[in-house]
Every structure is written in structure tokens, then in C-alpha cells.
Design an enzyme around this catalytic site. Structure first.
Site, PDB file in Angstrom:
ATOM      1  N   HIS A 126      45.968  32.768  56.850  1.00 22.97           N
ATOM      2  CA  HIS A 126      46.715  32.376  58.045  1.00 22.97           C
ATOM      3  C   HIS A 126      48.181  32.775  57.825  1.00 22.97           C
ATOM      4  CE1 HIS A 126      48.668  29.410  60.748  1.00 22.97           C
ATOM      5  NE2 HIS A 126      47.499  29.295  61.351  1.00 22.97           N
ATOM      6  N   ASP A 203      44.621  27.567  50.012  1.00 22.06           N
ATOM      7  CA  ASP A 203      44.916  26.973  51.311  1.00 22.06           C
ATOM      8  C   ASP A 203      43.646  26.275  51.803  1.00 22.06           C
ATOM      9  OD1 ASP A 203      45.405  26.297  53.891  1.00 22.06           O
ATOM     10  OD2 ASP A 203      46.050  28.287  54.548  1.00 22.06           O
ATOM     11  N   GLN A 206      41.614  24.390  56.334  1.00 22.54           N
ATOM     12  CA  GLN A 206      40.395  24.399  57.147  1.00 22.54           C
ATOM     13  C   GLN A 206      39.184  23.861  56.392  1.00 22.54           C
ATOM     14  OE1 GLN A 206      40.258  24.862  60.263  1.00 22.54           O
ATOM     15  NE2 GLN A 206      42.160  25.936  60.703  1.00 22.54           N
ATOM     16  N   LYS A 229      44.143  18.449  60.817  1.00 22.92           N
ATOM     17  CA  LYS A 229      42.870  19.182  60.918  1.00 22.92           C
ATOM     18  C   LYS A 229      41.753  18.418  60.221  1.00 22.92           C
ATOM     19  CE  LYS A 229      45.320  23.576  60.706  1.00 22.92           C
ATOM     20  NZ  LYS A 229      45.396  24.060  62.073  1.00 22.92           N
ATOM     21  N   CYS A 367      46.744  33.466  64.414  1.00 20.67           N
ATOM     22  CA  CYS A 367      47.721  33.543  63.303  1.00 20.67           C
ATOM     23  C   CYS A 367      47.173  34.346  62.132  1.00 20.67           C
ATOM     24  CB  CYS A 367      48.142  32.152  62.838  1.00 20.67           C
ATOM     25  SG  CYS A 367      49.058  31.256  64.062  1.00 20.67           S
TER      26      CYS A 367
HETATM   27  N1  PMP Z   1      46.324  27.438  56.969  1.00 18.52           N
HETATM   28  C1  PMP Z   1      45.261  27.586  57.755  1.00 18.52           C
HETATM   29  C2  PMP Z   1      44.021  28.249  57.216  1.00 18.52           C
HETATM   30  C3  PMP Z   1      45.303  27.124  59.063  1.00 18.52           C
HETATM   31  O1  PMP Z   1      44.234  27.291  59.852  1.00 18.52           O
HETATM   32  C4  PMP Z   1      46.485  26.500  59.540  1.00 18.52           C
HETATM   33  C5  PMP Z   1      46.595  25.975  60.955  1.00 18.52           C
HETATM   34  N2  PMP Z   1      45.952  26.712  61.930  1.00 18.52           N
HETATM   35  C6  PMP Z   1      47.555  26.352  58.677  1.00 18.52           C
HETATM   36  C7  PMP Z   1      47.442  26.828  57.386  1.00 18.52           C
HETATM   37  C8  PMP Z   1      48.805  25.659  59.110  1.00 18.52           C
HETATM   38  O2  PMP Z   1      48.593  24.269  59.176  1.00 18.52           O
HETATM   39  P1  PMP Z   1      49.563  23.251  59.898  1.00 18.52           P
HETATM   40  O3  PMP Z   1      49.192  23.258  61.344  1.00 18.52           O
HETATM   41  O4  PMP Z   1      49.264  21.940  59.245  1.00 18.52           O
HETATM   42  O5  PMP Z   1      50.972  23.663  59.657  1.00 18.52           O
END
Ligand code: PMP
Length: 411
Positions: A126, A203, A206, A229, A367
Site C-alpha cells: 500500500h 504491514d 489487512q 480495519k 493506493c
Molecule cells: N497498509 C495497508 C495494507 C492498508 O490497506 C492500509 C489502509 N488501506 C494502510 C496500510 C493504511 O492504514 P490506515 O488507514 O490505518 O492509515
């Protein structure tokens, strides 16, 4: 250990899901990778904090201050327990996974990066786990190297050994891709990185709501997560780091709490975790995250995963029956996320037309522009992402809505 997973009972725990459209049908919420709905327990925890003991943490000697501190610190313990950390002090609260990635890039960068060092970024990442590392290129002269994804959405493991060099200081990879649902073989990746003396950041934004994680078994050095999430409040997140490593790292934000002593021209940093938690944290949201963890932990992972796997497998099978629909990637293990494109219809039109049927999907790059370019989806993809409350009946409603969309856009 938890009880057997009952999806209908679980749905009743989420007030937002009890709403009905004009025809009396429930909303089909399939944008869980962007944010999950919140169970009543989490809403209650927020309300309880603000109505009964709203006070700042770590400072008040009065009862509310002590209760707030205790509840906030309890989330740290619950999180440590959830991810198998050896010590709650290895958990640092942030306002989300994005802040966690930025913090890590900065503090690891300050301490460990030298000009010409290399960082390996997987193409599944992301932007939140790409751009902070890319920013280190201009700040510290390091070089980011991309790790390619194959057509099926898997990382090419055979590339890894040639990517790792004597200069590779850090490798970062997602636990679950937010576009394809791929789960990379983390243990093997971490093993190879460590054999090269390379630090690893995972990370898990998800992953945390969908599968069990044990940072000690994984042996990752750092891991980031996002509270909103995993059924928790927006504004809550964290990173984990091995104690011995965190203790070598400098603070990245200055302010209250993160210091031990201050003179007019200097300060000494506090011990971990305070060192990385300057200023007033999102206290209510962190306490709400504790309630979300309690909520999640009442289920057994086995039953929860069996349910989610069944729904996602059903979704893949159902959507694949439409000749115009093409599912993105075919990883051997897919968790919670299914993206697709439809011949002759732009992803944004798909998401907007199914929204007329009260179905929430997301469309675009999610993203992940490098991944979209690699897999050659210049217009992006449509994404259905699942939570514990989604059902096969909801997948049927999506399929019915898509059939109507096909009539609006015949081939
Ligand atoms: N990493 C991944 C894999 C994500 O999907 C996201 C959010 N879409 C993020 C990081 C960022 O997370 P946050 O919304 O908590 O800033």
C-alpha cells in the site's frame, strides 16, 4: 477459547448493519479493507470513556485519570496478547497504520540508514508502506528496490535472493494484500532476510482482523497495524518492535511524555513505549481498540476463518461464472479481498451502479499504483472486501446487481 461462529448473531452486534434500504433490504457492505464497521461493544467503550471518565493519560492523579490510563494500558496488553508479543512495552500506539509506517521509516532511518543502503519494497505494498520508505531516499540517500509480483498476484520468491545484497538494510512486505488478498510466505521471507542481516517490517493492516498472528513465531522485527480495519475506531493504530531494537531507536516526535528530563536546550528521551508516544494520544480510540480486540477474541480463529474462507471462495466462484468478469490474481491463499474488472465497463462505473442497489464496493488503484501498473490495470480495479459479518447471500445480491449493470453496459 471462543464459541462456534454464528454470522447472523455477529451481524446483530453491528448497529450500522441493521439499517434497511427503501425496499427493506440490508446494506451490503463490502468495503472492509477500507474500514470495518464497529460492534456495539466498541461504540459503548467510546461512549463510556467520554461520558464517565474522560481524562488525559499518564498525568492525572485523580480517579478519572487513573481509569483512563489503566484502560489505555490495557489495550497495550490485549494487543500484545493478540499478536503474541513477549512484552506489552513492545507495542507503540499511533493514529493508524500510515502513521506507524511513517514513524518506523523515520526512526529506523535515523538509526540504521547510510547513503547507498538498500531497502526492498514488495510491489504488493500500500502507498502507506511505500512512500515513507521512498522519502528516506531523499533524506538519507538510500535506494528503494522493487520486488516484483507475478501475474497470479504472488511475490516471486526466486527473485528474493538476488535482491538481497550486502547493502540491504531493510525489507518490507504486507501480510495480506489490500488488492488481491495474497498472503506471502512470511516466515520464509523473514528467514532469508535475516540470514542476510536485513531487518523486516510487516504491514499487517489487512491481516489482523482475519488471521492469527504471532510476531515471535514469525520473528519479524517490526509490524504495523490499523485499529479501524479490525472493528476498532478510526484514529487507532500501532506498531510492534522487538524490545532490543526499539531501545536502540530515537524518538521521532518531540513533546510531552516522550522525555525523561528537559533543560532549556536539551532533553533525554523516555524509555519505550513512552519515547514514541509524544503528546496526547487518541485515548478513547485506543480504549475502543481494546474493546474491538475483546470482540474479535471471543471467536475462535478456526471458526472465523472457516466462515470468511467460505464466503470469499463463494464470491470468487460466483463472479467467475460471468464471462465478462475477470478476477485479479489467483494466489494460493487469498484472504478477505477479491478484486475484479469487467469487460467494457470502467471500475468506477461498476462501483457507482451497484451502489444504486445499496452495495458498497470500492474502485480505483486502492493506493497501490505500482501493483496496478505491474498487473496492467491502468484504470484500476473493483474491490469487494469482506469482514466477519458478510454472507454468501450478500454475494448473491452483488451478482444480481452485476447482472443489471451488464444490461446498462451491453458488450
Ligand atoms: N497498509 C495497508 C495494507 C492498508 O490497506 C492500509 C489502509 N488501506 C494502510 C496500510 C493504511 O492504514 P490506515 O488507514 O490505518 O492509515
Amino acid at each position: 477459547m471462543g464459541k462456534v461462529f454464528d454470522v447472523q448473531a455477529a451481524r446483530n452486534d453491528f448497529p450500522a448493519l441493521t439499517q434497511r434500504d427503501a425496499k427493506g433490504q440490508p446494506i451490503v457492505y463490502l468495503d472492509n479493507a477500507a474500514t470495518t464497521q464497529k460492534p456495539q461493544k466498541v461504540l459503548d467503550a467510546l461512549m463510556d470513556f467520554y461520558t464517565r471518565y474522560n481524562a488525559n493519560v499518564h498525568r492525572g492523579y485523580y480517579e478519572w485519570g487513573q481509569r483512563a490510563t489503566e484502560a489505555y494500558e490495557n489495550t497495550r496488553k490485549r494487543l500484545a496478547n493478540l499478536i503474541g508479543a513477549a512484552d506489552p512495552q513492545e507495542i507503540i500506539f499511533t493514529r493508524g497504520a500510515t502513521e506507524a509506517c511513517n514513524a518506523l521509516a523515520e526512526i529506523i532511518g535515523q538509526r540504521y540508514f547510510q547513503p547507498d543502503d538498500e531497502i526492498i519494497l514488495s510491489e504488493l505494498e500500500h502507498h502507506a508502506n511505500q512512500i515513507p520508505w521512498q522519502m528516506q531516499q531523499t533524506k538519507r540517500g538510500v535506494r528503494v528496490k522493487g520486488w516484483h509480483v507475478k501475474e497470479d498476484g504472488e511475490l516471486d520468491l526466486s527473485q528474493l535472493d538476488s535482491l538481497l545484497t550486502a547493502k540491504t538494510k531493510l525489507l518490507t512486505v504486507t501480510h495480506v494484500s489490500n488488492v488481491i488478498g495474497t498472503v506471502p510466505p512470511l516466515r520464509e521471507i523473514i528467514r532469508r532476510a535475516h540470514a542476510n542481516g536485513t531487518l523486516v517490517v510487516i504491514d499487517a493492516a489487512q491481516a489482523l482482523a482475519h488471521l492469527p498472528i504471532n510476531v515471535q513465531t514469525l520473528d519479524c522485527d517490526f509490524l504495523v497495524g490499523s485499529g479501524h480495519k479490525m472493528y476498532g475506531p478510526m484514529g487507532s493504530g500501532f506498531f510492534y518492535g522487538k524490545r532490543a531494537l526499539l531501545e536502540t531507536l530515537p524518538p521521532y516526535h518531540g513533546g510531552g511524555t516522550m522525555m525523561e528530563t528537559v533543560t532549556i536546550d536539551s532533553f533525554t528521551p523516555a524509555a519505550i513505549p513512552a519515547r514514541f508516544e509524544a503528546g496526547t494520544p487518541p485515548v478513547a480510540d485506543i480504549i475502543g481498540l481494546g474493546a474491538a480486540i475483546d470482540y474479535l477474541q471471543q471467536f475462535s480463529w478456526k471458526s472465523l476463518m472457516a466462515h470468511e474462507d467460505q464466503v470469499i471462495a463463494y464470491a470468487e466462484k460466483t463472479l467467475s461464472q460471468f464471462p465478462r468478469v475477470h478476477v485479479v490474481g489467483h494466489p494460493p491463499q487469498r484472504t478477505a479481498v477479491l478484486s475484479f474488472v469487467i469487460d467494457g465497463i470502467h471500475p468506477h462505473d461498476v462501483a457507482s451502479l451497484v451502489s444504486d442497489h445499496h452495495i458498497a464496493l470500492r474502485a480505483g488503484y486502492h493506493c497501490c499504483q505500482p501493483l496496478m501498473h505491474r498487473l496492467q490495470y491502468p484504470g484500476g480495479v473493483v474491490r469487494a472486501s469482506f469482514g466477519l459479518y458478510n454472507t454468501c447471500e450478500e454475494v448473491d445480491r452483488l451478482a444480481q446487481a452485476l447482472e443489471k449493470v451488464f444490461t446498462v453496459f451491453p458488450l
